[in-house]
Design an enzyme around this catalytic site. Structure first.
Site, PDB file in Angstrom:
ATOM      1  N   ASP A  33       0.636  -1.122   0.122  1.00 40.76           N
ATOM      2  CA  ASP A  33      -0.096   0.126   0.012  1.00 40.76           C
ATOM      3  C   ASP A  33       0.782   1.320   0.009  1.00 40.76           C
ATOM      4  OD1 ASP A  33      -1.833  -1.921   0.208  1.00 40.76           O
ATOM      5  OD2 ASP A  33      -2.890  -1.113   2.040  1.00 40.76           O
ATOM      6  N   LYS A 116      -6.405  -5.199  -3.203  1.00 42.10           N
ATOM      7  CA  LYS A 116      -7.149  -5.522  -2.194  1.00 42.10           C
ATOM      8  C   LYS A 116      -7.895  -4.909  -1.602  1.00 42.10           C
ATOM      9  CE  LYS A 116      -4.137  -4.521   1.762  1.00 42.10           C
ATOM     10  NZ  LYS A 116      -4.623  -2.997   2.002  1.00 42.10           N
ATOM     11  N   CYS A 149      -2.335  -2.734   7.551  1.00 41.37           N
ATOM     12  CA  CYS A 149      -2.181  -3.645   6.391  1.00 41.37           C
ATOM     13  C   CYS A 149      -0.887  -4.782   6.325  1.00 41.37           C
ATOM     14  CB  CYS A 149      -2.433  -3.070   5.258  1.00 41.37           C
ATOM     15  SG  CYS A 149      -4.079  -2.264   5.106  1.00 41.37           S
TER      16      CYS A 149
END
Ligand code: ZN
Length: 214
Positions: A33, A116, A149
């Site tokens: 991310d 995701k 995450c």
């Protein structure tokens, strides 16, 4: 002891190593991310400490590419009305500038990007299949946010019995508590290996991963 905000806690001892050597052909690097909304000051959920992780992650990425180590970028991806917006507000809406991976770590054509929708990079994605079908056993996870995450993706990898690794200079959180919480869980609960600096993650040999350039 307590503070106005709650109890003061002491960080338990966390095992950290200086240096690791991983076999290129059984290793993967997962960059979590590193998108404008999280890493750029103009982003919607900016994590200030993520900025200083760009350089070490970039170094790791370049060495992984050189050694043909499988490299996977996760990209947090939300569609309108995502229930997560009630927690964090709107962020990384698919197609927006904030959703894009930062220029410094942009995937090359043919590299794998896993979109995701949740904290866990394995949830509802082909990540496990990609790793398994390439005989990957060692998974290095870096990126942001450390206790969200990154931690959920490391947890999910460890629960599938991959060996997991991270580097202290290559993950970032919104505060120290969250940062050390992530490291504590990675070390204690998931038996991950924590390296102080990403530059001391060394790949041995050549991996099987070949990037397609067109
Ligand atoms: Zn999100």
């Amino acid at each position: 002891m307590s503070s106005p905000n709650g109890p003061m806690v002491k960080v338990p001892r966390i095992n950290v190593v200086e240096h690791i050597v991983l076999p290129a052909e059984e290793s993967a690097v997962v960059i979590v991310d590193m998108q404008n909304d999280f890493v750029n000051p103009k982003g919607k959920l900016f994590v200030p400490s993520a900025v200083k992780t760009i350089k070490p992650i970039r170094g790791l990425l370049e060495r992984a590419r050189k050694h043909q180590v499988m490299t996977i970028f996760t990209q947090d991806t939300h569609y309108p009305n995502d229930p997560e917006f009630s927690i964090w507000g709107e962020h990384v809406v698919k197609g927006s500038w904030g959703w894009q991976i930062i220029d410094e770590l942009a995937p090359l054509p043919g590299e794998i990007v896993v979109e995701k929708t949740r904290y866990d990079g394995f949830y509802g994605t082909p990540l496990d299949d990609l790793l398994r079908s390439n005989n990957i056993r060692h998974v290095v996870v870096v990126g942001t946010v450390a206790n969200i995450c990154v931690l959920h993706t490391i947890a999910s990898a460890a629960l599938r019995w991959y060996k997991v690794y991270t580097a202290m200079d290559s993950i970032s959180a919104l505060n120290d508590f969250d940062y050390y919480l992530a490291l504590r869980q990675i070390d204690f609960l998931y038996k991950g290996t924590i390296v102080k600096k990403a530059e001391n993650i060394v790949f041995e040999g050549l991996g099987i991963w070949r990037r397609q350039t067109r």
